[in-house]
Design a protein around this motif. Structure first.
Motif, PDB file in Angstrom:
ATOM      1  N   PRO A  69      15.540 -13.679 -24.656  1.00  0.00           N
ATOM      2  CA  PRO A  69      16.059 -13.021 -25.866  1.00  0.00           C
ATOM      3  C   PRO A  69      15.150 -13.186 -27.082  1.00  0.00           C
ATOM      4  CG  PRO A  69      17.770 -14.293 -24.762  1.00  0.00           C
ATOM      5  CD  PRO A  69      16.494 -14.647 -24.087  1.00  0.00           C
ATOM      6  N   SER A  70      14.437 -14.308 -27.165  1.00  0.00           N
ATOM      7  CA  SER A  70      13.609 -14.561 -28.351  1.00  0.00           C
ATOM      8  C   SER A  70      12.116 -14.402 -28.081  1.00  0.00           C
ATOM      9  CB  SER A  70      13.879 -15.965 -28.885  1.00  0.00           C
ATOM     10  OG  SER A  70      13.569 -16.942 -27.901  1.00  0.00           O
ATOM     11  N   THR A  71      11.771 -13.909 -26.914  1.00  0.00           N
ATOM     12  CA  THR A  71      10.356 -13.749 -26.570  1.00  0.00           C
ATOM     13  C   THR A  71       9.730 -12.611 -27.380  1.00  0.00           C
ATOM     14  OG1 THR A  71      10.758 -14.498 -24.307  1.00  0.00           O
ATOM     15  CG2 THR A  71       8.714 -13.287 -24.718  1.00  0.00           C
ATOM     16  N   ARG A  72       8.589 -12.870 -27.984  1.00  0.00           N
ATOM     17  CA  ARG A  72       7.852 -11.830 -28.692  1.00  0.00           C
ATOM     18  C   ARG A  72       6.860 -11.202 -27.715  1.00  0.00           C
ATOM     19  NH1 ARG A  72       3.241 -11.385 -32.197  1.00  0.00           N
ATOM     20  NH2 ARG A  72       2.734 -13.594 -31.893  1.00  0.00           N
ATOM     21  N   VAL A  73       6.823  -9.882 -27.664  1.00  0.00           N
ATOM     22  CA  VAL A  73       5.964  -9.169 -26.726  1.00  0.00           C
ATOM     23  C   VAL A  73       4.910  -8.383 -27.508  1.00  0.00           C
ATOM     24  CG1 VAL A  73       5.849  -7.440 -24.893  1.00  0.00           C
ATOM     25  CG2 VAL A  73       7.828  -8.994 -25.030  1.00  0.00           C
ATOM     26  N   VAL A  74       3.661  -8.561 -27.115  1.00  0.00           N
ATOM     27  CA  VAL A  74       2.544  -7.851 -27.735  1.00  0.00           C
ATOM     28  C   VAL A  74       1.926  -6.926 -26.697  1.00  0.00           C
ATOM     29  CG1 VAL A  74       0.290  -8.060 -28.849  1.00  0.00           C
ATOM     30  CG2 VAL A  74       2.075  -9.761 -29.329  1.00  0.00           C
ATOM     31  N   ASP A  75       1.926  -5.640 -26.979  1.00  0.00           N
ATOM     32  CA  ASP A  75       1.320  -4.645 -26.097  1.00  0.00           C
ATOM     33  C   ASP A  75      -0.168  -4.548 -26.428  1.00  0.00           C
ATOM     34  OD1 ASP A  75       0.438  -2.372 -24.731  1.00  0.00           O
ATOM     35  OD2 ASP A  75       2.324  -1.302 -25.053  1.00  0.00           O
ATOM     36  N   LEU A  76      -1.014  -4.883 -25.462  1.00  0.00           N
ATOM     37  CA  LEU A  76      -2.458  -4.865 -25.677  1.00  0.00           C
ATOM     38  C   LEU A  76      -3.047  -3.461 -25.612  1.00  0.00           C
ATOM     39  CD1 LEU A  76      -3.486  -8.020 -23.609  1.00  0.00           C
ATOM     40  CD2 LEU A  76      -3.397  -7.791 -26.101  1.00  0.00           C
ATOM     41  N   GLY A  77      -2.234  -2.493 -25.236  1.00  0.00           N
ATOM     42  CA  GLY A  77      -2.706  -1.110 -25.228  1.00  0.00           C
ATOM     43  C   GLY A  77      -3.899  -0.878 -24.323  1.00  0.00           C
ATOM     44  N   GLY A  78      -3.954  -1.629 -23.226  1.00  0.00           N
ATOM     45  CA  GLY A  78      -5.045  -1.470 -22.273  1.00  0.00           C
ATOM     46  C   GLY A  78      -6.311  -2.220 -22.633  1.00  0.00           C
ATOM     47  N   LYS A  79      -6.307  -2.944 -23.741  1.00  0.00           N
ATOM     48  CA  LYS A  79      -7.499  -3.676 -24.177  1.00  0.00           C
ATOM     49  C   LYS A  79      -7.770  -4.886 -23.269  1.00  0.00           C
ATOM     50  CE  LYS A  79      -8.505  -1.053 -27.659  1.00  0.00           C
ATOM     51  NZ  LYS A  79      -8.242  -1.429 -29.047  1.00  0.00           N
ATOM     52  N   THR A  80      -9.008  -5.346 -23.323  1.00  0.00           N
ATOM     53  CA  THR A  80      -9.432  -6.478 -22.506  1.00  0.00           C
ATOM     54  C   THR A  80      -9.211  -7.787 -23.247  1.00  0.00           C
ATOM     55  OG1 THR A  80     -11.091  -5.169 -21.338  1.00  0.00           O
ATOM     56  CG2 THR A  80     -11.415  -7.559 -21.366  1.00  0.00           C
ATOM     57  N   MET A  81      -8.584  -8.735 -22.571  1.00  0.00           N
ATOM     58  CA  MET A  81      -8.393 -10.089 -23.093  1.00  0.00           C
ATOM     59  C   MET A  81      -9.239 -11.047 -22.260  1.00  0.00           C
ATOM     60  SD  MET A  81      -4.932 -12.460 -23.202  1.00  0.00           S
ATOM     61  CE  MET A  81      -4.291 -11.914 -24.786  1.00  0.00           C
ATOM     62  N   VAL A  82      -9.974 -11.916 -22.930  1.00  0.00           N
ATOM     63  CA  VAL A  82     -10.774 -12.937 -22.250  1.00  0.00           C
ATOM     64  C   VAL A  82     -10.381 -14.300 -22.808  1.00  0.00           C
ATOM     65  CG1 VAL A  82     -12.710 -11.337 -21.908  1.00  0.00           C
ATOM     66  CG2 VAL A  82     -12.650 -12.798 -23.954  1.00  0.00           C
ATOM     67  N   PRO A  83     -10.757 -15.379 -22.119  1.00  0.00           N
ATOM     68  CA  PRO A  83     -10.525 -16.698 -22.719  1.00  0.00           C
ATOM     69  C   PRO A  83     -11.244 -16.774 -24.065  1.00  0.00           C
ATOM     70  CG  PRO A  83     -11.206 -16.908 -20.422  1.00  0.00           C
ATOM     71  CD  PRO A  83     -11.424 -15.475 -20.802  1.00  0.00           C
ATOM     72  N   GLY A  84     -10.690 -17.517 -25.004  1.00  0.00           N
ATOM     73  CA  GLY A  84     -11.387 -17.704 -26.269  1.00  0.00           C
ATOM     74  C   GLY A  84     -12.788 -18.218 -26.018  1.00  0.00           C
ATOM     75  N   PHE A  85     -13.754 -17.698 -26.739  1.00  0.00           N
ATOM     76  CA  PHE A  85     -15.144 -18.108 -26.541  1.00  0.00           C
ATOM     77  C   PHE A  85     -15.355 -19.540 -27.023  1.00  0.00           C
ATOM     78  CE2 PHE A  85     -15.660 -13.424 -27.144  1.00  0.00           C
ATOM     79  CZ  PHE A  85     -16.124 -13.137 -25.868  1.00  0.00           C
ATOM     80  N   TYR A  86     -16.234 -20.243 -26.322  1.00  0.00           N
ATOM     81  CA  TYR A  86     -16.619 -21.607 -26.690  1.00  0.00           C
ATOM     82  C   TYR A  86     -18.112 -21.574 -26.992  1.00  0.00           C
ATOM     83  CZ  TYR A  86     -16.352 -26.766 -26.528  1.00  0.00           C
ATOM     84  OH  TYR A  86     -16.370 -28.105 -26.857  1.00  0.00           O
ATOM     85  N   ASP A  87     -18.481 -21.918 -28.223  1.00  0.00           N
ATOM     86  CA  ASP A  87     -19.884 -21.950 -28.631  1.00  0.00           C
ATOM     87  C   ASP A  87     -20.396 -23.377 -28.493  1.00  0.00           C
ATOM     88  OD1 ASP A  87     -22.313 -22.121 -30.201  1.00  0.00           O
ATOM     89  OD2 ASP A  87     -21.751 -20.242 -31.170  1.00  0.00           O
ATOM     90  N   ASN A  88     -21.420 -23.561 -27.658  1.00  0.00           N
ATOM     91  CA  ASN A  88     -21.879 -24.930 -27.354  1.00  0.00           C
ATOM     92  C   ASN A  88     -22.788 -25.532 -28.419  1.00  0.00           C
ATOM     93  OD1 ASN A  88     -24.579 -24.020 -26.966  1.00  0.00           O
ATOM     94  ND2 ASN A  88     -24.368 -23.907 -24.747  1.00  0.00           N
TER      95      ASN A  88
END
Length: 583
Positions: A69-88
């Motif tokens: 009931p309280s879940t927020r849903v975000v529609d990515l509209g077909g976009k690509t999601m990747v893990p957050g980038f890590y800069d070494n």
């Protein structure tokens, strides 16, 4: 869409088996291409988040079952999601300015912004001198990426337009451009030949005004403390760091390794994160010491001071904020590419009698790093040239042989000039990794071209050949330039600064491999691969949403990809649409 059905089933069932019943998500991202970077390289459609961690990953239908009931849903509209980038490899600094390839460079003084030619630079220095009392200092900075060695003013140029002032133009982290008045103030004579750096001279022995690496400390010793680089008041420094780190977030960076930090920085960084940490990336920091010529004339003193500083710090007690931790010990073994003064096993192509500069002697490194390792420190050091890579690999092997068996994960920053096979084999044996910055091809390639013969030009910033050997490689920037998209573009296309392609067959990697190196492999470098670097249940909900499909776009178009959203711990900390609208 890949193996989404099976992935969704496995992820949800694994959670239910530990909690007794299916847990509802706080947040769901759906209708996207979720590149998990897990061991199987699976692609999903949706990801569920509970608190600050990934709850489940899988098909849109499977993840929809976790909507409460309280879940927020975000529609990515077909976009690509990747893990957050890590800069070494980042450095805390002043804010950044946009550059090419959807990347950023360090901000420079306002009076030098847009100055790209020698006449324009001389005009700017002349105007700045007119605002400065006679005998005073005119100090500015330009980016190394825009000022190659083929386009530099001389001391004589500065003398002509600012005869009554001392001029210093900082050209990146390894070079100063100065005038005769500055050299005189620093008491530079024909007999001044500092260790670990150069006061560059012409054929007649007259200084040209170019000063590199350790020789810079002679110049800075003559400058009043209040004018020194980094002399800003703490409040200004902290404000700059906060802004700069937020800019990294806008590039999709959710974690970073700060490659040099000192004790005076510890409380300031803690304060920044106490105030603003929710919006900033996770940081691992490297404690910087100088057991060599970059800060000391007396080599024995440099070791004594460095070891004393190491022994005075408990790395586990430096920070309290959960997004901050101390990582490896850092030192610079050789010079940089952008002078260039990296330590080479061969003479430079344009200077056959010159092999660069070794800043830390073999024995100094061994004694300092050995003591640190005995105290539990990881070791990760600057090794730009192959000479530095050979020496450090040998000394690291000696140190590891004397330690209890364990997962040490020592590593070499940069590794821009590929060393001999025997060194690579030893790195594999001792699990010595490489923290690479592939964007150097775009920004520092002109320096490599002048110093390296064709064969070594082609394999500069090696990646694929190291991976084939079994060496762990991660990606970052070292401000050259900041931006994972630029780094991935360079690693995949092997495009250099002038559009030429360098060693694509030998050293080019796939997009999937490049993404892994800018996420999971960078997390491995700092012992965070069980918590970060991939989109899997139980890991931190750190994501970047991209404007185009990184996995299928033409390699030439990778550089055009923009980060649309950055999420850290399930919290959206950057949204390009919102920021562009000024909301």
């Amino acid at each position: 869409m890949g193996k989404t059905g099976r992935l969704g089933l496995v992820a949800v069932m694994a959670l239910a088996s530990t909690s007794g019943s299916a847990q509802m998500a706080d947040l769901i991202y759906t209708n996207g291409k979720v590149v998990t970077v897990n061991a199987k390289g699976e692609i999903a459609q949706a990801v569920a988040v509970s608190g600050d961690k990934v709850l489940a990953v899988g098909s849109a239908a499977a993840i929809a079952k976790l909507k409460g009931p309280s879940t927020r849903v975000v529609d990515l509209g077909g976009k690509t999601m990747v893990p957050g980038f890590y800069d070494n490899h980042i450095h805390l600094s002043q804010p950044l300015l946009p550059w090419k390839y959807n990347s950023m460079l360090r901000e420079i003084p306002a009076w030098l912004v847009g100055v790209e030619t020698i006449p324009a630079l001389l005009d700017a220095v002349k105007a700045q001198a007119a605002k400065t009392p006679k005998g005073g200092w005119v100090i500015g900075e330009v980016n190394r990426e825009d000022w190659p060695n083929s386009n530099l003013p001389t001391a004589a140029d500065f003398d002509r337009i600012a005869p009554d002032h001392k001029v210093i133009i900082i050209r990146g982290p390894h070079t100063l451009l100065v005038n005769t008045a500055t050299l005189a103030a620093a008491k530079v004579t024909k007999d001044t030949h500092p260790k670990g750096g150069e006061i560059v001279r012409d054929a007649n022995g007259v200084p040209t005004g170019k000063v590199t690496e350790s020789a810079r400390r002679i110049i800075w010793a003559a400058v009043p403390p209040e004018l020194q680089r980094g002399a800003a008041p703490p409040a200004e420094t902290m404000a700059n760091w906060n802004k700069m780190l937020r800019q990294l977030v806008s590039l999709g960076i959710t974690s970073a390794n700060v490659a040099a930090i000192r004790p005076d920085d510890f409380p300031m960084l803690e304060t920044v994160y106490t105030k603003y940490g929710d919006d900033l990336p996770r940081l691992t920091t490297q404690f910087r010491v100088w057991p060599g010529t970059d800060k000391f004339e007396d080599m024995e003193e440099s070791v004594r001071v460095s070891i004393a500083e190491i022994e005075a710090i408990d790395p586990k007690a430096v920070f309290k904020h959960p997004k901050l931790k101390m990582g490896a010990l850092k030192m610079n073994i050789d010079g940089g590419m952008s002078a260039p003064v990296f330590w080479s096993t061969k003479g430079y192509e344009n200077r056959p009698d010159f092999i660069g500069e070794q800043l830390v002697p073999d024995s100094n490194f061994y004694r300092t790093a050995k003591r640190a390792a005995e105290l539990g420190w990881q070791i990760g050091v600057h090794t730009m040239g192959d000479g530095a890579a050979v020496m450090i690999t040998n000394e690291m092997a000696r140190i590891i042989d004397g330690l209890p068996k364990g997962d040490h994960r020592f590593y070499l920053h940069h590794f821009s000039v590929k060393p001999p096979e025997v060194t690579l084999d030893k790195m594999v044996k001792y699990n010595i990794g490489v923290a690479s910055q592939p964007g150097f091809l775009l920004s520092l390639g002109s320096y490599a071209d002048e110093a390296l013969e064709t064969e070594r030009e082609e394999t500069q910033n090696p990646v694929a050949s190291l991976v084939r050997k079994g060496i762990r490689v991660s990606f970052g920037s070292d401000a050259g330039p900041y931006g994972p998209i630029a780094g991935i573009y360079a690693a995949v296309t092997r495009k250099s600064w002038n559009g030429t392609v360098k060693g694509l067959k030998e050293e080019g990697v796939s997009v999937a491999d490049a993404l892994r190196m800018h996420t999971l492999e960078a997390a491995y470098l700092t012992f965070d691969d069980k918590k970060l670097g991939s989109i899997e249940p139980g890991k931190a909900a750190d994501f970047a949403v991209l404007s185009a499909d990184l996995m299928t776009v033409a390699p030439e178009r990778i550089q055009d990809i923009q980060v649309e959203r950055t999420i850290i711990g399930g919290r959206e900390v950057y949204n390009r649409a919102v920021q562009s609208a000024g909301l």
